[in-house]
Write a protein that holds these residues in place. Structure first.
Motif, PDB file in Angstrom:
ATOM      1  N   GLY A 107       0.839  -1.190   0.000  1.00 48.13           N
ATOM      2  CA  GLY A 107       0.000   0.000   0.000  1.00 48.13           C
ATOM      3  C   GLY A 107       0.874   1.240   0.000  1.00 48.13           C
ATOM      4  O   GLY A 107       1.878   1.304   0.708  1.00 48.13           O
ATOM      5  N   SER A 108       0.504   2.219  -0.812  1.00 48.35           N
ATOM      6  CA  SER A 108       1.237   3.489  -0.846  1.00 48.35           C
ATOM      7  C   SER A 108       0.292   4.596  -1.292  1.00 48.35           C
ATOM      8  O   SER A 108      -0.378   4.457  -2.318  1.00 48.35           O
ATOM      9  CB  SER A 108       2.427   3.384  -1.804  1.00 48.35           C
ATOM     10  OG  SER A 108       3.119   4.608  -1.878  1.00 48.35           O
ATOM     11  N   GLU A 109       0.232   5.653  -0.485  1.00 50.45           N
ATOM     12  CA  GLU A 109      -0.619   6.807  -0.782  1.00 50.45           C
ATOM     13  C   GLU A 109      -2.063   6.395  -1.065  1.00 50.45           C
ATOM     14  O   GLU A 109      -2.705   6.885  -2.001  1.00 50.45           O
ATOM     15  CB  GLU A 109      -0.031   7.621  -1.943  1.00 50.45           C
ATOM     16  CG  GLU A 109       1.338   8.198  -1.610  1.00 50.45           C
ATOM     17  CD  GLU A 109       1.966   8.960  -2.771  1.00 50.45           C
ATOM     18  OE1 GLU A 109       1.498   8.797  -3.915  1.00 50.45           O
ATOM     19  OE2 GLU A 109       2.927   9.701  -2.515  1.00 50.45           O
ATOM     20  N   GLY A 110      -2.537   5.429  -0.281  1.00 50.01           N
ATOM     21  CA  GLY A 110      -3.923   4.994  -0.405  1.00 50.01           C
ATOM     22  C   GLY A 110      -4.187   4.035  -1.553  1.00 50.01           C
ATOM     23  O   GLY A 110      -5.314   3.582  -1.733  1.00 50.01           O
ATOM     24  N   GLN A 111      -3.151   3.715  -2.342  1.00 48.65           N
ATOM     25  CA  GLN A 111      -3.317   2.807  -3.482  1.00 48.65           C
ATOM     26  C   GLN A 111      -2.734   1.427  -3.144  1.00 48.65           C
ATOM     27  O   GLN A 111      -1.825   1.319  -2.324  1.00 48.65           O
ATOM     28  CB  GLN A 111      -2.559   3.346  -4.715  1.00 48.65           C
ATOM     29  CG  GLN A 111      -2.996   4.714  -5.176  1.00 48.65           C
ATOM     30  CD  GLN A 111      -4.417   4.716  -5.715  1.00 48.65           C
ATOM     31  OE1 GLN A 111      -4.779   3.897  -6.549  1.00 48.65           O
ATOM     32  NE2 GLN A 111      -5.232   5.641  -5.216  1.00 48.65           N
ATOM     33  N   VAL A 112      -3.261   0.382  -3.788  1.00 51.94           N
ATOM     34  CA  VAL A 112      -2.670  -0.956  -3.677  1.00 51.94           C
ATOM     35  C   VAL A 112      -1.827  -1.180  -4.930  1.00 51.94           C
ATOM     36  O   VAL A 112      -2.349  -1.138  -6.054  1.00 51.94           O
ATOM     37  CB  VAL A 112      -3.756  -2.052  -3.551  1.00 51.94           C
ATOM     38  CG1 VAL A 112      -3.111  -3.435  -3.488  1.00 51.94           C
ATOM     39  CG2 VAL A 112      -4.615  -1.813  -2.311  1.00 51.94           C
ATOM     40  N   ILE A 113      -0.533  -1.373  -4.738  1.00 52.78           N
ATOM     41  CA  ILE A 113       0.397  -1.479  -5.865  1.00 52.78           C
ATOM     42  C   ILE A 113       0.940  -2.898  -5.956  1.00 52.78           C
ATOM     43  O   ILE A 113       1.404  -3.465  -4.957  1.00 52.78           O
ATOM     44  CB  ILE A 113       1.552  -0.468  -5.709  1.00 52.78           C
ATOM     45  CG1 ILE A 113       0.988   0.961  -5.712  1.00 52.78           C
ATOM     46  CG2 ILE A 113       2.595  -0.638  -6.806  1.00 52.78           C
ATOM     47  CD1 ILE A 113       1.945   2.011  -5.221  1.00 52.78           C
ATOM     48  N   VAL A 114       0.879  -3.478  -7.165  1.00 58.66           N
ATOM     49  CA  VAL A 114       1.372  -4.843  -7.385  1.00 58.66           C
ATOM     50  C   VAL A 114       2.748  -4.763  -8.038  1.00 58.66           C
ATOM     51  O   VAL A 114       2.926  -4.121  -9.079  1.00 58.66           O
ATOM     52  CB  VAL A 114       0.397  -5.645  -8.290  1.00 58.66           C
ATOM     53  CG1 VAL A 114       0.893  -7.074  -8.474  1.00 58.66           C
ATOM     54  CG2 VAL A 114      -1.013  -5.639  -7.707  1.00 58.66           C
ATOM     55  N   LEU A 115       3.723  -5.405  -7.427  1.00 62.99           N
ATOM     56  CA  LEU A 115       5.074  -5.448  -7.986  1.00 62.99           C
ATOM     57  C   LEU A 115       5.132  -6.466  -9.130  1.00 62.99           C
ATOM     58  O   LEU A 115       4.241  -7.325  -9.248  1.00 62.99           O
ATOM     59  CB  LEU A 115       6.070  -5.854  -6.885  1.00 62.99           C
ATOM     60  CG  LEU A 115       6.298  -4.836  -5.761  1.00 62.99           C
ATOM     61  CD1 LEU A 115       7.009  -5.487  -4.578  1.00 62.99           C
ATOM     62  CD2 LEU A 115       7.113  -3.648  -6.259  1.00 62.99           C
ATOM     63  N   PRO A 116       6.165  -6.414  -9.971  1.00 61.74           N
ATOM     64  CA  PRO A 116       6.316  -7.447 -11.002  1.00 61.74           C
ATOM     65  C   PRO A 116       6.510  -8.819 -10.337  1.00 61.74           C
ATOM     66  O   PRO A 116       7.303  -8.941  -9.406  1.00 61.74           O
ATOM     67  CB  PRO A 116       7.588  -7.022 -11.747  1.00 61.74           C
ATOM     68  CG  PRO A 116       7.743  -5.562 -11.460  1.00 61.74           C
ATOM     69  CD  PRO A 116       7.214  -5.375 -10.070  1.00 61.74           C
ATOM     70  N   ALA A 117       5.777  -9.827 -10.814  1.00 65.83           N
ATOM     71  CA  ALA A 117       5.835 -11.163 -10.196  1.00 65.83           C
ATOM     72  C   ALA A 117       7.139 -11.876 -10.549  1.00 65.83           C
ATOM     73  O   ALA A 117       7.744 -11.621 -11.598  1.00 65.83           O
ATOM     74  CB  ALA A 117       4.650 -11.997 -10.653  1.00 65.83           C
ATOM     75  N   THR A 118       7.549 -12.785  -9.671  1.00 64.76           N
ATOM     76  CA  THR A 118       8.709 -13.643  -9.925  1.00 64.76           C
ATOM     77  C   THR A 118       8.219 -15.043 -10.246  1.00 64.76           C
ATOM     78  O   THR A 118       7.412 -15.611  -9.501  1.00 64.76           O
ATOM     79  CB  THR A 118       9.632 -13.698  -8.686  1.00 64.76           C
ATOM     80  OG1 THR A 118      10.108 -12.384  -8.402  1.00 64.76           O
ATOM     81  CG2 THR A 118      10.815 -14.629  -8.915  1.00 64.76           C
ATOM     82  N   GLU A 119       8.683 -15.601 -11.364  1.00 61.14           N
ATOM     83  CA  GLU A 119       8.383 -16.994 -11.690  1.00 61.14           C
ATOM     84  C   GLU A 119       9.450 -17.866 -11.039  1.00 61.14           C
ATOM     85  O   GLU A 119      10.635 -17.573 -11.120  1.00 61.14           O
ATOM     86  CB  GLU A 119       8.379 -17.188 -13.208  1.00 61.14           C
ATOM     87  CG  GLU A 119       7.912 -18.550 -13.641  1.00 61.14           C
ATOM     88  CD  GLU A 119       7.709 -18.660 -15.158  1.00 61.14           C
ATOM     89  OE1 GLU A 119       7.535 -19.788 -15.625  1.00 61.14           O
ATOM     90  OE2 GLU A 119       7.749 -17.620 -15.849  1.00 61.14           O
ATOM     91  N   VAL A 120       9.001 -18.915 -10.379  1.00 61.49           N
ATOM     92  CA  VAL A 120       9.889 -19.755  -9.568  1.00 61.49           C
ATOM     93  C   VAL A 120      10.018 -21.129 -10.219  1.00 61.49           C
ATOM     94  O   VAL A 120       9.019 -21.839 -10.376  1.00 61.49           O
ATOM     95  CB  VAL A 120       9.309 -19.922  -8.140  1.00 61.49           C
ATOM     96  CG1 VAL A 120      10.260 -20.719  -7.267  1.00 61.49           C
ATOM     97  CG2 VAL A 120       8.999 -18.570  -7.520  1.00 61.49           C
ATOM     98  N   ILE A 121      11.247 -21.495 -10.582  1.00 61.39           N
ATOM     99  CA  ILE A 121      11.480 -22.813 -11.196  1.00 61.39           C
ATOM    100  C   ILE A 121      12.516 -23.540 -10.348  1.00 61.39           C
ATOM    101  O   ILE A 121      13.724 -23.426 -10.578  1.00 61.39           O
ATOM    102  CB  ILE A 121      11.955 -22.667 -12.664  1.00 61.39           C
ATOM    103  CG1 ILE A 121      10.991 -21.773 -13.443  1.00 61.39           C
ATOM    104  CG2 ILE A 121      12.074 -24.031 -13.329  1.00 61.39           C
ATOM    105  CD1 ILE A 121      11.500 -21.287 -14.776  1.00 61.39           C
ATOM    106  N   PRO A 122      12.066 -24.286  -9.299  1.00 60.29           N
ATOM    107  CA  PRO A 122      13.022 -24.944  -8.413  1.00 60.29           C
ATOM    108  C   PRO A 122      13.646 -26.175  -9.064  1.00 60.29           C
ATOM    109  O   PRO A 122      12.990 -26.885  -9.827  1.00 60.29           O
ATOM    110  CB  PRO A 122      12.174 -25.340  -7.203  1.00 60.29           C
ATOM    111  CG  PRO A 122      10.778 -25.362  -7.675  1.00 60.29           C
ATOM    112  CD  PRO A 122      10.678 -24.493  -8.883  1.00 60.29           C
ATOM    113  N   GLN A 123      14.933 -26.404  -8.762  1.00 60.80           N
ATOM    114  CA  GLN A 123      15.587 -27.631  -9.222  1.00 60.80           C
ATOM    115  C   GLN A 123      15.116 -28.809  -8.379  1.00 60.80           C
ATOM    116  O   GLN A 123      15.065 -29.936  -8.842  1.00 60.80           O
ATOM    117  CB  GLN A 123      17.116 -27.487  -9.112  1.00 60.80           C
ATOM    118  CG  GLN A 123      17.708 -26.537 -10.141  1.00 60.80           C
ATOM    119  CD  GLN A 123      19.204 -26.343  -9.956  1.00 60.80           C
ATOM    120  OE1 GLN A 123      19.840 -26.998  -9.145  1.00 60.80           O
ATOM    121  NE2 GLN A 123      19.769 -25.428 -10.717  1.00 60.80           N
TER     122      GLN A 123
END
Length: 328
Positions: free
Chosen positions: A210-226
């Motif tokens: 949350g920032s300045e009353g807005q909900v902000i979505v960050l760039p997602a991380t794709e997870v590829i575990p070995q």
């Protein structure tokens, strides 16, 4: 006027190691022109401030103050960087609410509920475009019937402690004969566990704040575990997992995911930065909710710092925005 901030680290679970690394990242990137930061260690032995040139100084828990060189230091706010108990399960939040000091995380109720994976799934159920894997929640000492569970759920299963973090005590069960051992392992970490059907798909983790009353979505991380799945080793061993930020999603998936995670953030009454893990199911592309983490890691290899960088802002700017929103 500069604000005086306590950066709270440590904790009473195995995750204290991660917490100390998270706090080191945060301390390095908090704007010194805006905040005076005191790093406070919390563990089984007490709550201490440890100056580089001095012995440990105990915190007065009556008002969460520090007496340094005869001067009493009171804090304008607390940056909670404790993963697991008591930082992530609502205990510290309840304490700070009672003494009237603001903090950077979700409130006590949200923190407490979201530590329980089963309860969280029940609350987010019904959000548009959100799916949850079929699961059974069982209790230590309860009269659960593993034979019936094997009939009700489709292999493979994930068995996980309900309130654990960092995937400690978690197993992937491919054969019904292995369920008892996985349940035993999970019960060593928690008295409630979740047994859920495996969802085949691409795994992602996304930060929301949350920032300045807005909900902000960050760039997602794709997870590829070995490894077989994203376990403790895969999370904290450099190179054990391929991580792609921003993750590979088409425009429709990206738009849908952003709406779903904003809805989850609001439904659970979140504040500060949280991280939501999810699968996009193979074939259908459906969004399957895995879990929410209300105090996500901030270590050099953690997802949030990667995602902040991918968004094009500095960690200094990110932490400033976070504290301006929550420490009021």
């Amino acid at each position: 006027m500069k604000k005086t901030i306590a950066l709270l680290t440590g904790g009473t679970t195995g995750e204290w190691v991660v917490s100390v690394k998270s706090a080191a990242t945060i301390a390095q990137h908090i704007d010194p022109n805006l905040y005076d930061v005191y790093k406070i260690m919390l563990n089984e032995k007490g709550w201490f401030y440890e100056p580089a040139d001095s012995v440990k100084i105990e915190i007065d828990k009556n008002d969460f103050s520090l007496t340094l060189d005869g001067r009493k230091i009171k804090f304008d706010g607390v940056f909670i960087a404790i993963h697991g108990s008591p930082g992530e399960d609502g205990k510290l939040q309840g304490y700070f609410d009672m003494i009237g000091i603001p903090y950077t995380t979700c409130d006590a109720l949200t923190s407490s509920i979201t530590m329980n994976k089963g309860y969280t799934k029940a609350i987010v159920n019904g959000i548009e475009n959100l799916y949850t894997a079929k699961s059974v929640q069982i209790f230590k000492g309860g009269n659960h019937d593993l034979v019936q569970i094997k009939r009700d759920l489709r292999l493979p299963y994930f068995v996980k402690p309900n309130s654990g973090g960092s995937s400690i005590g978690m197993s992937k069960v491919k054969h019904t004969d292995d369920l008892e051992e996985a349940v035993e392992k999970a019960f060593k970490e928690d008295n409630q566990i979740l047994i859920e059907e495996f969802v085949s798909g691409r795994e992602f983790s996304v930060g929301i704040f949350g920032s300045e009353g807005q909900v902000i979505v960050l760039p997602a991380t794709e997870v590829i575990p070995q490894n077989e799945f994203f376990d403790f080793e895969a999370k904290y061993t450099p190179g054990a997992t391929e991580e792609i930020t921003p993750g590979r999603m088409n425009a429709e998936e990206l738009s849908r995911v952003q709406q779903v995670v904003k809805d989850v953030y609001r439904r659970l009454n979140c504040r500060g930065v949280v991280r939501i893990d999810y699968f996009l199911e193979e074939g259908s592309g459906k969004f399957y909710f895995i879990e929410i983490n209300t105090i996500p890691g901030q270590t050099a290899t953690s997802f949030i710092p990667q995602q902040v960088a991918a968004m094009g802002i500095t960690l200094k700017e990110f932490y400033t925005r976070l504290m301006k929103e929550t420490l009021v």
